[in-house]
Design a protein around this motif. Structure first.
Motif, PDB file in Angstrom:
ATOM      1  N   ARG B 381     -10.599   8.360  15.397  1.00 22.81           N
ATOM      2  CA  ARG B 381     -10.093   8.549  16.762  1.00 22.81           C
ATOM      3  C   ARG B 381      -9.451   9.915  16.957  1.00 22.81           C
ATOM      4  NH1 ARG B 381      -6.167   4.363  18.360  1.00 22.81           N
ATOM      5  NH2 ARG B 381      -4.252   5.553  18.293  1.00 22.81           N
ATOM      6  N   GLY B 382      -9.700  10.845  16.028  1.00 22.11           N
ATOM      7  CA  GLY B 382      -9.091  12.160  16.206  1.00 22.11           C
ATOM      8  C   GLY B 382      -9.329  13.021  14.988  1.00 22.11           C
ATOM      9  N   THR B 383      -8.574  14.116  14.885  1.00 23.60           N
ATOM     10  CA  THR B 383      -8.802  15.065  13.800  1.00 23.60           C
ATOM     11  C   THR B 383      -7.576  15.222  12.893  1.00 23.60           C
ATOM     12  OG1 THR B 383      -8.094  16.850  15.248  1.00 23.60           O
ATOM     13  CG2 THR B 383     -10.463  16.417  15.155  1.00 23.60           C
ATOM     14  N   ALA B 384      -6.504  14.501  13.175  1.00 21.01           N
ATOM     15  CA  ALA B 384      -5.294  14.649  12.359  1.00 21.01           C
ATOM     16  C   ALA B 384      -5.469  13.965  11.007  1.00 21.01           C
ATOM     17  CB  ALA B 384      -4.089  14.074  13.086  1.00 21.01           C
ATOM     18  N   LYS B 385      -4.656  14.402  10.046  1.00 21.79           N
ATOM     19  CA  LYS B 385      -4.813  13.935   8.667  1.00 21.79           C
ATOM     20  C   LYS B 385      -3.464  14.008   7.969  1.00 21.79           C
ATOM     21  CE  LYS B 385      -7.163  15.376   4.429  1.00 21.79           C
ATOM     22  NZ  LYS B 385      -8.226  16.199   3.831  1.00 21.79           N
ATOM     23  N   ASP B 386      -3.163  13.057   7.095  1.00 19.48           N
ATOM     24  CA  ASP B 386      -1.957  13.175   6.278  1.00 19.48           C
ATOM     25  C   ASP B 386      -2.143  12.382   4.992  1.00 19.48           C
ATOM     26  OD1 ASP B 386       0.653  13.912   5.480  1.00 19.48           O
ATOM     27  OD2 ASP B 386       1.272  13.900   7.577  1.00 19.48           O
ATOM     28  N   THR B 387      -1.299  12.677   4.011  1.00 15.57           N
ATOM     29  CA  THR B 387      -1.453  12.085   2.683  1.00 15.57           C
ATOM     30  C   THR B 387      -0.104  11.641   2.139  1.00 15.57           C
ATOM     31  OG1 THR B 387      -3.379  13.451   2.174  1.00 15.57           O
ATOM     32  CG2 THR B 387      -2.174  12.567   0.296  1.00 15.57           C
ATOM     33  N   VAL B 388      -0.051  10.459   1.550  1.00 14.16           N
ATOM     34  CA  VAL B 388       1.149  10.040   0.820  1.00 14.16           C
ATOM     35  C   VAL B 388       0.727   9.626  -0.592  1.00 14.16           C
ATOM     36  CG1 VAL B 388       2.255   9.249   2.954  1.00 14.16           C
ATOM     37  CG2 VAL B 388       1.131   7.600   1.471  1.00 14.16           C
ATOM     38  N   TYR B 389       1.723   9.594  -1.468  1.00  8.23           N
ATOM     39  CA  TYR B 389       1.463   9.295  -2.882  1.00  8.23           C
ATOM     40  C   TYR B 389       2.268   8.075  -3.287  1.00  8.23           C
ATOM     41  CZ  TYR B 389      -0.086  14.072  -2.379  1.00  8.23           C
ATOM     42  OH  TYR B 389      -0.704  15.200  -1.910  1.00  8.23           O
ATOM     43  N   THR B 390       1.645   7.183  -4.031  1.00  4.93           N
ATOM     44  CA  THR B 390       2.363   5.993  -4.472  1.00  4.93           C
ATOM     45  C   THR B 390       1.810   5.518  -5.812  1.00  4.93           C
ATOM     46  OG1 THR B 390       3.191   3.836  -3.744  1.00  4.93           O
ATOM     47  CG2 THR B 390       0.874   4.304  -3.304  1.00  4.93           C
ATOM     48  N   CYS B 391       2.356   4.379  -6.287  1.00  2.00           N
ATOM     49  CA  CYS B 391       1.881   3.819  -7.546  1.00  2.00           C
ATOM     50  C   CYS B 391       1.691   2.320  -7.369  1.00  2.00           C
ATOM     51  CB  CYS B 391       2.870   4.114  -8.666  1.00  2.00           C
ATOM     52  SG  CYS B 391       4.514   3.458  -8.347  1.00  2.00           S
ATOM     53  N   ASP B 392       1.197   1.651  -8.401  1.00  2.00           N
ATOM     54  CA  ASP B 392       0.953   0.214  -8.285  1.00  2.00           C
ATOM     55  C   ASP B 392       2.237  -0.580  -8.534  1.00  2.00           C
ATOM     56  OD1 ASP B 392       0.975   1.032 -10.940  1.00  2.00           O
ATOM     57  OD2 ASP B 392      -0.401  -0.522 -11.594  1.00  2.00           O
ATOM     58  N   LEU B 393       2.138  -1.896  -8.380  1.00  2.00           N
ATOM     59  CA  LEU B 393       3.287  -2.793  -8.577  1.00  2.00           C
ATOM     60  C   LEU B 393       2.957  -3.713  -9.736  1.00  2.00           C
ATOM     61  CD1 LEU B 393       5.871  -4.291  -7.874  1.00  2.00           C
ATOM     62  CD2 LEU B 393       4.649  -5.457  -6.047  1.00  2.00           C
ATOM     63  N   SER B 394       3.727  -3.584 -10.807  1.00  2.35           N
ATOM     64  CA  SER B 394       3.409  -4.309 -12.041  1.00  2.35           C
ATOM     65  C   SER B 394       4.529  -5.273 -12.401  1.00  2.35           C
ATOM     66  CB  SER B 394       3.240  -3.299 -13.176  1.00  2.35           C
ATOM     67  OG  SER B 394       4.502  -2.722 -13.477  1.00  2.35           O
ATOM     68  N   TYR B 395       4.281  -6.109 -13.394  1.00  5.13           N
ATOM     69  CA  TYR B 395       5.347  -6.977 -13.923  1.00  5.13           C
ATOM     70  C   TYR B 395       6.580  -6.152 -14.252  1.00  5.13           C
ATOM     71  CZ  TYR B 395       1.424 -10.133 -14.896  1.00  5.13           C
ATOM     72  OH  TYR B 395       0.329 -10.909 -14.797  1.00  5.13           O
ATOM     73  N   ASP B 396       6.336  -4.977 -14.832  1.00  4.90           N
ATOM     74  CA  ASP B 396       7.463  -4.194 -15.322  1.00  4.90           C
ATOM     75  C   ASP B 396       8.368  -3.697 -14.211  1.00  4.90           C
ATOM     76  OD1 ASP B 396       6.881  -4.609 -17.903  1.00  4.90           O
ATOM     77  OD2 ASP B 396       6.029  -2.636 -18.310  1.00  4.90           O
ATOM     78  N   TYR B 397       7.826  -3.519 -12.994  1.00  2.83           N
ATOM     79  CA  TYR B 397       8.704  -3.131 -11.897  1.00  2.83           C
ATOM     80  C   TYR B 397       9.795  -4.175 -11.719  1.00  2.83           C
ATOM     81  CZ  TYR B 397      10.788  -2.317  -7.445  1.00  2.83           C
ATOM     82  OH  TYR B 397      11.717  -2.113  -6.477  1.00  2.83           O
ATOM     83  N   VAL B 398       9.379  -5.440 -11.697  1.00  2.88           N
ATOM     84  CA  VAL B 398      10.354  -6.520 -11.503  1.00  2.88           C
ATOM     85  C   VAL B 398      11.332  -6.548 -12.663  1.00  2.88           C
ATOM     86  CG1 VAL B 398      10.648  -8.999 -11.205  1.00  2.88           C
ATOM     87  CG2 VAL B 398       8.689  -7.854 -10.165  1.00  2.88           C
ATOM     88  N   LYS B 399      10.783  -6.407 -13.866  1.00  3.60           N
ATOM     89  CA  LYS B 399      11.636  -6.467 -15.055  1.00  3.60           C
ATOM     90  C   LYS B 399      12.701  -5.371 -15.026  1.00  3.60           C
ATOM     91  CE  LYS B 399      11.264  -6.412 -20.087  1.00  3.60           C
ATOM     92  NZ  LYS B 399      12.528  -7.155 -20.202  1.00  3.60           N
ATOM     93  N   ILE B 400      12.273  -4.140 -14.757  1.00  5.04           N
ATOM     94  CA  ILE B 400      13.213  -3.012 -14.760  1.00  5.04           C
ATOM     95  C   ILE B 400      14.295  -3.223 -13.711  1.00  5.04           C
ATOM     96  CG2 ILE B 400      13.453  -0.541 -14.253  1.00  5.04           C
ATOM     97  CD1 ILE B 400      10.527  -0.270 -15.379  1.00  5.04           C
ATOM     98  N   ASN B 401      13.896  -3.662 -12.514  1.00  5.35           N
ATOM     99  CA  ASN B 401      14.883  -3.775 -11.441  1.00  5.35           C
ATOM    100  C   ASN B 401      15.723  -5.038 -11.525  1.00  5.35           C
ATOM    101  OD1 ASN B 401      14.815  -1.384  -9.710  1.00  5.35           O
ATOM    102  ND2 ASN B 401      12.632  -1.844  -9.754  1.00  5.35           N
ATOM    103  N   ALA B 402      15.205  -6.041 -12.200  1.00  6.85           N
ATOM    104  CA  ALA B 402      16.019  -7.236 -12.403  1.00  6.85           C
ATOM    105  C   ALA B 402      17.042  -6.981 -13.508  1.00  6.85           C
ATOM    106  CB  ALA B 402      15.134  -8.433 -12.752  1.00  6.85           C
ATOM    107  N   ASP B 403      16.711  -6.083 -14.430  1.00  6.27           N
ATOM    108  CA  ASP B 403      17.589  -5.841 -15.584  1.00  6.27           C
ATOM    109  C   ASP B 403      18.480  -4.619 -15.419  1.00  6.27           C
ATOM    110  OD1 ASP B 403      16.323  -7.909 -16.725  1.00  6.27           O
ATOM    111  OD2 ASP B 403      15.161  -6.748 -18.170  1.00  6.27           O
ATOM    112  N   TYR B 404      18.310  -3.871 -14.317  1.00  9.66           N
ATOM    113  CA  TYR B 404      18.849  -2.511 -14.235  1.00  9.66           C
ATOM    114  C   TYR B 404      20.331  -2.407 -14.605  1.00  9.66           C
ATOM    115  CZ  TYR B 404      19.938   2.060 -12.136  1.00  9.66           C
ATOM    116  OH  TYR B 404      20.353   3.347 -11.907  1.00  9.66           O
ATOM    117  N   ARG B 405      21.138  -3.371 -14.179  1.00 13.84           N
ATOM    118  CA  ARG B 405      22.570  -3.224 -14.442  1.00 13.84           C
ATOM    119  C   ARG B 405      23.010  -3.861 -15.739  1.00 13.84           C
ATOM    120  NH1 ARG B 405      26.566  -4.021  -9.586  1.00 13.84           N
ATOM    121  NH2 ARG B 405      26.479  -6.104 -10.446  1.00 13.84           N
ATOM    122  N   SER B 406      22.113  -4.597 -16.409  1.00 11.71           N
ATOM    123  CA  SER B 406      22.575  -5.337 -17.587  1.00 11.71           C
ATOM    124  C   SER B 406      22.434  -4.497 -18.844  1.00 11.71           C
ATOM    125  CB  SER B 406      21.815  -6.641 -17.715  1.00 11.71           C
ATOM    126  OG  SER B 406      20.435  -6.385 -17.771  1.00 11.71           O
TER     127      SER B 406
END
Lengths: 406, 406
Positions: B381-406
């Motif tokens: 629908r036009g000529t504009a363009k943009d790009t973002v960068y990301t990564c996947d979501l793995s078991y380890d994401y949950v593990k790291i963030n569930a454990d972060y303060r312990s």
């Protein structure tokens, strides 16, 4: 495992509603995956649907049919969402409607189709059409529990709610079922719900009742601007239990029906959250003290969508900094952070934008270890209030969604 | 483990920049957690900061100091974010600035403080102040790698980028470091980055260069309206390598500096994604054919934030239905879904809003198994363009963030 009490209640029969189902082998053998609802002639039927631009073929057809005719039948398959399937997907959904219309002796526009399951694959339309006759032949009033099982996808438990209520000495029934799925950001769960009452309600009021109740239930977990390709909620009033038709929202009976419908739909919506993929905790997020309900909702969703908040709750870690962070990026204009209060159940975590002086990690951790909790935020800038429901983010969420198609 | 090549390059010294660091025991023993940058007198320093309403105490002070004076020193601690810490948090950050100003013989407003780590706890201000003298005494030009290590939190690898370039026969250097964290929704990562060049650039151009480069790098992963409480990026031009000061954006030398800065900052931003918590894959999401870059960004972020897309990629499952679904709820006005095309690298998944006729699961799965891939969407629908960068979501994401303060 679902969180808290999710047992099916006694599912009261709704006069004027019959339900049939069968095993059509849409995706898996040996499971009920095709359900038909029949509403008595003269029933008033309303629907609310996903706002997703890629709304699925059955959603497009159901919306069109509802505009053209009053619905007499719903046909629901699980295992395949018929979404992202282009023109062929539309033709397939249409074929199924035509086949059922032939069997039932009604016109095609009186059939509403619904699908849930994998996106982007064509329906096994022959197997579904072959299942229509056995499902139709099994139509009976007392089959709500079978229907609840027949619409499940990754749900671990069938979901139902049912109430009886009285208006001017007449007893009426309100019964409904729902199904859901991924809950990390509720907007991507495919949610289906079908609710019916035998109370007599004018056609335009049925739509209003549904819209208002959806705004306090499914729209607080999933059917909003951000939705899956297939989300749909149908409400039918058959009028078959007798009594004078309710024709005005000022009628005292309207208020009672609205309360019952909202309660039933809230229960059906909350059951979806309680059975969220990998959920171990049920979380109510209430935001009060807002200038309007929109901003209360923004903040509540910002908290409810935050993976960092959700993993902290999974870990029973009262990491209130993550809650503050989520409030902070909800983009509330001119938010005075020094007026923000946050509670976890009755434990005040944050007072005036910082740690509450008498807060202890022990008190916070005690609440976090519960399977149900309320995060309550006071924005300190008005009197508006709103509530959304969510669950935590666990290892199992990733596992279920990484494995879903295998 | 970080995805792809994340090794530190040769970190060229920047004339006019000295770096010191020490172990201040902010949170953990035996790790470098306090870093000081010194910029030569006459350097021009600019900053971009989080938009989070709960911006941390050091962010508030850095913004104020930058308005009042030209910065001579940065003081950065890891282990504690000094966010959600109220008035005491502000006083603590101020105290640290005063202490360093005393040691360095400058005024307090010439010091910018930065903190990253746990939110909602008060800084161990005495231990940090005790560390200032040893850190100051260690100031030296060739210490960028030490600084990169000294600002890490859950990062698994130090992050740096460095280039040399020539303007009118003079060789200049552009060197920078960054740190990041949780990447499921990049908005919640705390991102810090410090970049310096010895090229001579007028003060107002330094701010413009930084802002433009941030919009193509950190703002495509994290520093935007949705940000953590502490995100900050600082760019300093010391002018110590000589040459005529660049005073206009029309100067050909300005264009070269802008290119080098953007390239260095893109690398620093992408390194944060490559080291996203639990990341196993690096994903480039490019959206083209939009009416404007805003809507391209909306769609790209909608895909990049979708947990269902991210778990599918983790599982190497080319579930393009989830990508379509994410495009569909990005709320693009009047999107004609039948003009939407989607590619995974060179494999076309969707043509005109449905499955591409020659698409095979094998072709999709082959790309999905790579550790790096590009999801490319054409909105038609036009000529504009943009790009973002990301990564996947793995078991380890949950593990790291569930454990972060312990």
């Amino acid at each position: 495992m679902a969180v808290g009490d999710v047992t099916m209640p006694l599912m009261h029969v709704v006069k004027g509603v019959k339900i049939g189902s069968t095993e059509a082998h849409v995706r898996y053998p040996n499971r009920r995956d095709l359900v038909i609802f029949e509403f008595a002639e003269g029933s008033h039927v309303a629907g609310v649907f996903t706002q997703n631009a890629f709304c699925a073929a059955p959603v497009r057809i159901s919306k069109t049919h509802l505009l053209e005719k009053n619905a007499r039948y719903l046909v629901i398959n699980t295992g395949n969402a018929n979404a992202g399937t282009g023109t062929l997907g539309l033709q397939n959904a249409q074929k199924i409607c035509e086949a059922l219309a032939g069997i039932a002796g009604v016109v095609t526009q009186e059939i509403l189709p619904f699908s849930t399951g994998v996106i982007g694959e064509q329906l096994p339309v022959d197997r579904i059409i072959a299942g229509l006759k056995p499902a139709f032949d099994s139509l009976q009033a007392d089959a709500w529990s079978d229907a609840a099982k027949g619409i499940m996808t990754t749900d671990t438990t069938p979901k139902g709610a049912s109430e009886q209520f009285e208006l001017d000495g007449v007893t009426y029934t309100m019964t409904g079922i729902s199904k859901g799925a991924g809950m990390i950001r509720p907007n991507m769960a495919t949610m289906l719900s079908f609710v019916a009452t035998d109370a007599p309600i004018a056609r335009d009021l049925v739509q209003k009742l549904l819209k208002d109740a959806a705004n306090q239930s499914f729209n607080r977990i999933t059917i909003d601007g951000d939705t899956s390709t297939n989300d749909s909620c149908i409400f039918a009033a058959t009028g078959q239990a007798g009594g004078q038709e309710i024709q005005s929202a000022d009628d005292a009976r309207y208020v009672i029906v609205a309360e019952v419908l909202t309660r039933v739909m809230k229960r059906l919506a909350q059951l979806i959250v309680r059975d969220g993929e990998g959920a171990t905790k049920f979380i109510t997020v209430t935001v009060e003290g807002g200038q309007n309900t929109d901003e209360c909702c923004e903040v509540a969703y910002s908290i409810a969508h935050s993976p960092l908040v959700k993993t902290a709750i999974f870990a029973s870690d009262p990491n209130w900094g993550r809650i503050l962070c989520a409030i902070g990026y909800a983009k509330i204009q001119d938010l005075d952070v020094e007026k923000v209060q946050v509670w976890l159940d009755e434990v005040q975590l944050c007072k005036d934008g910082g740690a509450a002086a008498d807060y202890t990690e022990e008190a916070g951790a005690r609440v976090m270890q519960q399977s149900e909790m309320t995060i309550r935020v006071d924005l300190g800038r008005g009197t508006a209030k709103d509530t959304v429901y969510t669950c935590d983010l666990s290892y199992d969420y990733v596992k279920i969604n990484a494995d879903y198609r295998s």
